[in-house]
Design a protein around this motif. Structure first.
Motif, short mmCIF file in Angstrom:
data_model
loop_
_atom_site.label_atom_id
_atom_site.label_comp_id
_atom_site.label_asym_id
_atom_site.label_seq_id
_atom_site.Cartn_x
_atom_site.Cartn_y
_atom_site.Cartn_z
N THR A 1 23.15 29.31 74.81
CA THR A 1 23.96 29.40 73.89
C THR A 1 25.42 29.47 74.53
O THR A 1 26.47 28.81 73.99
CB THR A 1 23.82 30.75 73.09
N ILE A 2 25.47 30.39 75.69
CA ILE A 2 26.86 30.07 76.34
C ILE A 2 27.07 28.59 76.85
O ILE A 2 28.23 28.24 77.00
CB ILE A 2 26.69 31.04 77.45
N GLU A 3 25.97 27.78 77.32
CA GLU A 3 26.35 26.62 77.67
C GLU A 3 26.67 25.73 76.89
O GLU A 3 27.68 24.87 76.77
CB GLU A 3 25.00 26.19 78.27
N VAL A 4 26.30 25.99 75.42
CA VAL A 4 26.77 25.30 74.12
C VAL A 4 28.22 25.63 73.89
O VAL A 4 28.93 24.80 73.61
CB VAL A 4 26.05 25.51 73.00
N ILE A 5 28.53 27.01 74.11
CA ILE A 5 29.86 27.30 73.75
C ILE A 5 30.72 26.60 74.63
O ILE A 5 32.08 26.40 74.22
CB ILE A 5 29.78 28.88 73.77
N CYS B 1 23.03 41.04 73.05
CA CYS B 1 23.63 39.83 73.40
C CYS B 1 25.19 39.87 73.41
O CYS B 1 25.54 38.97 74.41
CB CYS B 1 23.39 38.95 71.86
N ALA B 2 26.05 40.54 73.10
CA ALA B 2 27.31 40.72 73.24
C ALA B 2 27.55 41.48 74.59
O ALA B 2 28.45 40.48 75.23
CB ALA B 2 27.90 41.99 72.31
N SER B 3 26.87 42.12 75.17
CA SER B 3 26.70 42.48 76.76
C SER B 3 26.58 41.23 77.56
O SER B 3 27.15 40.98 78.36
CB SER B 3 25.59 43.44 76.79
N VAL B 4 25.53 40.43 77.25
CA VAL B 4 25.19 39.27 78.00
C VAL B 4 26.48 38.22 77.82
O VAL B 4 26.82 37.60 78.84
CB VAL B 4 23.72 38.37 77.76
N PHE B 5 26.81 37.98 76.69
CA PHE B 5 28.01 36.92 76.52
C PHE B 5 29.37 37.54 77.28
O PHE B 5 29.94 36.67 77.77
CB PHE B 5 28.24 36.89 75.23
N SER B 6 29.34 38.95 77.34
CA SER B 6 30.61 39.55 77.94
C SER B 6 30.44 39.41 79.51
O SER B 6 31.59 39.17 80.18
CB SER B 6 30.67 40.73 77.82
N ARG B 7 29.41 39.00 79.98
CA ARG B 7 29.31 38.72 81.43
C ARG B 7 29.62 37.27 81.79
O ARG B 7 29.96 37.00 83.07
CB ARG B 7 27.92 38.75 82.04
N ALA B 8 29.97 36.62 80.53
CA ALA B 8 30.43 35.01 80.97
C ALA B 8 31.75 34.83 80.52
O ALA B 8 32.45 33.85 80.93
CB ALA B 8 29.39 34.24 80.10
N MET B 9 32.52 35.51 79.61
CA MET B 9 33.57 35.58 78.96
C MET B 9 34.07 36.52 78.38
O MET B 9 33.38 37.49 78.03
CB MET B 9 33.56 34.13 77.95
N ASP B 10 35.42 36.46 78.22
CA ASP B 10 36.31 37.54 77.60
C ASP B 10 36.29 37.23 75.82
O ASP B 10 36.05 36.06 75.52
CB ASP B 10 37.60 37.90 77.91
N GLY B 11 36.46 38.10 74.98
CA GLY B 11 36.65 37.88 73.74
C GLY B 11 35.25 38.02 72.89
O GLY B 11 35.16 37.20 72.04
#
Length: 195
Positions: free
Chosen positions: A92-96, A139-149
């Motif tokens: 999902t992060i790769e798509v984002i 999921c928010a925790s994992v996304f936060s490892r990759a980006m802010d916001g």
């Protein structure tokens, strides 16, 4: 007593009813129908691009169904496993960020944010639907490892906090919201690019 002059209008944006009954059993005639394809052609909707991901550890075969849906307790237990959350979030992060699939697999998780920041790309605004509150938070925790916001929201989130999250998401200060049972049918944010 029945009123022979009574008219009823039924409006639906849902292609299937959860009770399994066809709309024809309730509504006698269709006055107007406007489909997704027409909405795309007319410029009201964007073309849908679907990405498939394979999460090897995500096996649904043992989960029972209840009224046509997966058993929520069994499904929650499955999707809350760390390896499954990671397996869902990485692609999902790769798509984002508009990356090729498996790009992040070669980068240690603790370096994701540094790598993604170096690209100079603005993350696509993303709304994630989760099965459980725990999955949303994970999921928010994992996304936060990759980006802010990144934020998460659930039904128990304070109404003012929800409003603040919604406004930050609308204005682009929040790029990703992991959502459990709050932003569902009827939620409209035209800036969302990834679901």
């Amino acid at each position: 007593t029945k009123n022979p002059r009574l008219k009823m209008i039924g409006l639906s944006a849902t292609p299937k009813r959860s009770d399994g009954n066809a709309l024809k059993q309730i509504i006698q005639s269709v006055a107007f129908q406007y489909g997704i394809r027409e909405g795309v052609t007319d410029g009201w909707l964007v073309e849908i691009v679907q990405h498939y991901i394979k999460v090897n550890s995500l096996d649904f075969s043992h989960i029972e169904t209840v009224a046509g849906d997966f058993n929520k307790a069994q499904l929650s237990e499955l999707v809350e496993r760390e390896e499954n959350v990671q397996g869902i979030c990485q692609p999902t992060i790769e798509v984002i960020f508009g990356l090729e699939p498996r790009t992040l697999a070669a980068i240690p998780v603790e370096r994701w944010k540094e790598y993604l920041s170096s690209l100079g790309r603005v993350p696509r605004r993303t709304l994630m639907f989760t099965v459980s509150v725990a999955q949303a938070e994970m999921c928010a925790s994992v996304f936060s490892r990759a980006m802010d916001g990144v934020e998460w929201v659930c039904g128990a989130t304070d109404k003012q906090v929800r409003k603040d999250i919604r406004e930050r998401f609308w204005h682009g200060d929040t790029h990703c919201v992991a959502n459990c049972g709050v932003y569902l049918e009827g939620y409209n944010n035209p800036f969302i690019e990834v679901l």
